[in-house]
Design a protein around this motif. Sequence first.
Motif, PDB file in Angstrom:
ATOM      1  N   HIS A 256       0.824  -1.216   0.000  1.00  0.00           N
ATOM      2  CA  HIS A 256       0.000   0.000   0.000  1.00  0.00           C
ATOM      3  C   HIS A 256       0.852   1.258   0.000  1.00  0.00           C
ATOM      4  N   THR A 257       2.163   1.106   0.246  1.00  0.00           N
ATOM      5  CA  THR A 257       3.069   2.251   0.341  1.00  0.00           C
ATOM      6  C   THR A 257       3.594   2.711  -1.016  1.00  0.00           C
ATOM      7  N   ARG A 258       3.181   2.045  -2.080  1.00  0.00           N
ATOM      8  CA  ARG A 258       3.645   2.399  -3.418  1.00  0.00           C
ATOM      9  C   ARG A 258       2.458   2.738  -4.311  1.00  0.00           C
ATOM     10  N   GLU A 259       2.766   3.388  -5.431  1.00  0.00           N
ATOM     11  CA  GLU A 259       1.727   3.724  -6.406  1.00  0.00           C
ATOM     12  C   GLU A 259       1.079   2.443  -6.924  1.00  0.00           C
ATOM     13  N   PRO A 260      -0.245   2.361  -6.908  1.00  0.00           N
ATOM     14  CA  PRO A 260      -0.908   1.147  -7.403  1.00  0.00           C
ATOM     15  C   PRO A 260      -0.535   0.853  -8.853  1.00  0.00           C
ATOM     16  N   ARG A 261      -0.243  -0.407  -9.130  1.00  0.00           N
ATOM     17  CA  ARG A 261      -0.010  -0.809 -10.518  1.00  0.00           C
ATOM     18  C   ARG A 261      -1.351  -0.958 -11.223  1.00  0.00           C
ATOM     19  N   VAL A 262      -1.371  -0.606 -12.493  1.00  0.00           N
ATOM     20  CA  VAL A 262      -2.580  -0.752 -13.296  1.00  0.00           C
ATOM     21  C   VAL A 262      -2.281  -1.707 -14.444  1.00  0.00           C
ATOM     22  N   LEU A 263      -3.046  -2.784 -14.502  1.00  0.00           N
ATOM     23  CA  LEU A 263      -2.907  -3.786 -15.552  1.00  0.00           C
ATOM     24  C   LEU A 263      -3.945  -3.512 -16.632  1.00  0.00           C
ATOM     25  N   CYS A 264      -3.590  -3.763 -17.870  1.00  0.00           N
ATOM     26  CA  CYS A 264      -4.552  -3.462 -18.931  1.00  0.00           C
ATOM     27  C   CYS A 264      -4.606  -4.575 -19.965  1.00  0.00           C
ATOM     28  N   SER A 265      -5.763  -4.688 -20.585  1.00  0.00           N
ATOM     29  CA  SER A 265      -5.955  -5.552 -21.745  1.00  0.00           C
ATOM     30  C   SER A 265      -6.753  -4.753 -22.768  1.00  0.00           C
ATOM     31  N   VAL A 266      -6.604  -5.099 -24.040  1.00  0.00           N
ATOM     32  CA  VAL A 266      -7.183  -4.290 -25.111  1.00  0.00           C
ATOM     33  C   VAL A 266      -7.842  -5.180 -26.155  1.00  0.00           C
ATOM     34  N   SER A 267      -8.735  -4.574 -26.915  1.00  0.00           N
ATOM     35  CA  SER A 267      -9.439  -5.320 -27.959  1.00  0.00           C
ATOM     36  C   SER A 267      -8.641  -5.399 -29.250  1.00  0.00           C
ATOM     37  N   GLU A 268      -7.667  -4.489 -29.414  1.00  0.00           N
ATOM     38  CA  GLU A 268      -6.871  -4.459 -30.637  1.00  0.00           C
ATOM     39  C   GLU A 268      -5.407  -4.214 -30.292  1.00  0.00           C
ATOM     40  N   ARG A 269      -4.518  -4.859 -31.013  1.00  0.00           N
ATOM     41  CA  ARG A 269      -3.090  -4.745 -30.728  1.00  0.00           C
ATOM     42  C   ARG A 269      -2.593  -3.303 -30.840  1.00  0.00           C
ATOM     43  N   ARG A 270      -3.141  -2.533 -31.781  1.00  0.00           N
ATOM     44  CA  ARG A 270      -2.641  -1.170 -31.992  1.00  0.00           C
ATOM     45  C   ARG A 270      -2.857  -0.275 -30.771  1.00  0.00           C
ATOM     46  N   LEU A 271      -3.810  -0.631 -29.899  1.00  0.00           N
ATOM     47  CA  LEU A 271      -4.059   0.181 -28.710  1.00  0.00           C
ATOM     48  C   LEU A 271      -2.919   0.082 -27.700  1.00  0.00           C
TER      49      LEU A 271
ATOM     50  N   TYR B  14     -13.255  -0.252   0.726  1.00  0.00           N
ATOM     51  CA  TYR B  14     -13.033   0.848  -0.214  1.00  0.00           C
ATOM     52  C   TYR B  14     -11.610   1.378  -0.091  1.00  0.00           C
ATOM     53  N   ASN B  15     -10.917   1.482  -1.232  1.00  0.00           N
ATOM     54  CA  ASN B  15      -9.522   1.917  -1.244  1.00  0.00           C
ATOM     55  C   ASN B  15      -9.400   3.200  -2.062  1.00  0.00           C
ATOM     56  N   PRO B  16      -9.461   4.369  -1.410  1.00  0.00           N
ATOM     57  CA  PRO B  16      -9.461   5.634  -2.157  1.00  0.00           C
ATOM     58  C   PRO B  16      -8.180   5.881  -2.939  1.00  0.00           C
ATOM     59  N   ARG B  17      -7.046   5.351  -2.460  1.00  0.00           N
ATOM     60  CA  ARG B  17      -5.806   5.577  -3.200  1.00  0.00           C
ATOM     61  C   ARG B  17      -5.848   4.877  -4.556  1.00  0.00           C
ATOM     62  N   CYS B  18      -6.363   3.658  -4.578  1.00  0.00           N
ATOM     63  CA  CYS B  18      -6.459   2.928  -5.839  1.00  0.00           C
ATOM     64  C   CYS B  18      -7.533   3.527  -6.741  1.00  0.00           C
ATOM     65  N   VAL B  19      -8.610   4.028  -6.146  1.00  0.00           N
ATOM     66  CA  VAL B  19      -9.632   4.725  -6.930  1.00  0.00           C
ATOM     67  C   VAL B  19      -9.018   5.962  -7.579  1.00  0.00           C
ATOM     68  N   GLU B  20      -8.246   6.708  -6.808  1.00  0.00           N
ATOM     69  CA  GLU B  20      -7.604   7.916  -7.345  1.00  0.00           C
ATOM     70  C   GLU B  20      -6.674   7.579  -8.506  1.00  0.00           C
ATOM     71  N   ALA B  21      -5.865   6.528  -8.347  1.00  0.00           N
ATOM     72  CA  ALA B  21      -4.937   6.137  -9.417  1.00  0.00           C
ATOM     73  C   ALA B  21      -5.698   5.771 -10.686  1.00  0.00           C
ATOM     74  N   ALA B  22      -6.792   5.027 -10.529  1.00  0.00           N
ATOM     75  CA  ALA B  22      -7.584   4.627 -11.691  1.00  0.00           C
ATOM     76  C   ALA B  22      -8.237   5.836 -12.357  1.00  0.00           C
ATOM     77  N   VAL B  23      -8.731   6.780 -11.559  1.00  0.00           N
ATOM     78  CA  VAL B  23      -9.344   7.991 -12.113  1.00  0.00           C
ATOM     79  C   VAL B  23      -8.320   8.775 -12.930  1.00  0.00           C
ATOM     80  N   ARG B  24      -7.100   8.890 -12.417  1.00  0.00           N
ATOM     81  CA  ARG B  24      -6.061   9.625 -13.147  1.00  0.00           C
ATOM     82  C   ARG B  24      -5.770   8.977 -14.495  1.00  0.00           C
TER      83      ARG B  24
END
Length: 329
Positions: free
Chosen positions: A184-199, A248-258
């Motif tokens: 919790h002491t570090r910036e949350p990592r965000v994992l992603c998946s996409v519908s198209e390779r170009r994204l 509820y984790n506001p830090r992770c919510v904030e990271a996702a919003v950004r």
Amino acid sequence: MVFPFGRSFDRLYFSGYSLPNMIHAKREHEASEQRMRGHTMTHEALQYDKTIELTGASLVMGLSGWMNGGEVSTGVVEYLFRALEAEPFARIVPDDFYLYSFPGTMEFAALFRPHCKIEDGLICEFDEPENRFWAAVKPGLILFSGKEPNLLWNRYAESLLEVGRRHGVRRIVFVGGVAGLIPHTREPRVLCSVSERRLRNELEPHGMQFSRYAGPASFVTYLTLQAQRAGVEMISLVAEIPAYVQGYNPRCVEAAVRHVGALLGLQLPLGDLRNMSEEFEKRLDVLIAEQPELLEKIKLLEADYDDQVFDNEMGDLKLWLQRQGIRVD
């Protein structure tokens, strides 16, 4: 009477009938009724409260259920519709998409039942699943918050895509959260998946990690495939939530919003969310300081994070968390 059931629906039987067969029969019956009525059930599932003038929009969606760790999925959408003063305009009617009655123990069956409240013998609350669309016309944004469907994924997905077609949606962004081995002491990592390779090229500058996963699929994965076939871009952003932090984790919510704001070019006021995150972190630090064993485990997580180790199984830590009643998938 005992109702035996396994880990998946294909091994669940009730009164001599397998659940998949029951669901298949239900679908066949509905399809027959649809043909007789001569119009699509997708349009029946959609209910518009008002007409909005919005074309060329993006759609940001969150779902309670499978990937709502830290309440990030529903929390991001709730923050956006408040910050952007979005107005509700449509919903997906919950009928047929959810299991309310499920064989098994009372504790297990209760997970599927709607919540109700009765006072002085009168029913004052009966909470069915909510599946709502909001429109923020000025930034050209549609928001959706709902509950992941148990049944008829194809109809639920088509309802979402139908709203997209009506308003020229070119891109869908799902936001979620999953428990992970992250401090919790570090910036949350965000994992992603996409519908198209170009994204991928668009997302790489944002410092996200591309998902690597094999296991049970979520509705979001199914929707991503359907969006691709419909010619709509779809991006899934999933924040890793420290597994030892519940609720509820506001830090992770904030990271996702950004991340959502950066992807869609939105200017969002983050002051209140930042203040909430800082207060949350202070309270969390106080609680963890009283648990030296957990503090040592967190130091291991910090070392891996700082060394950019993303795939360490950390079996000892997983086992320790499981003994505390915390599951990491």
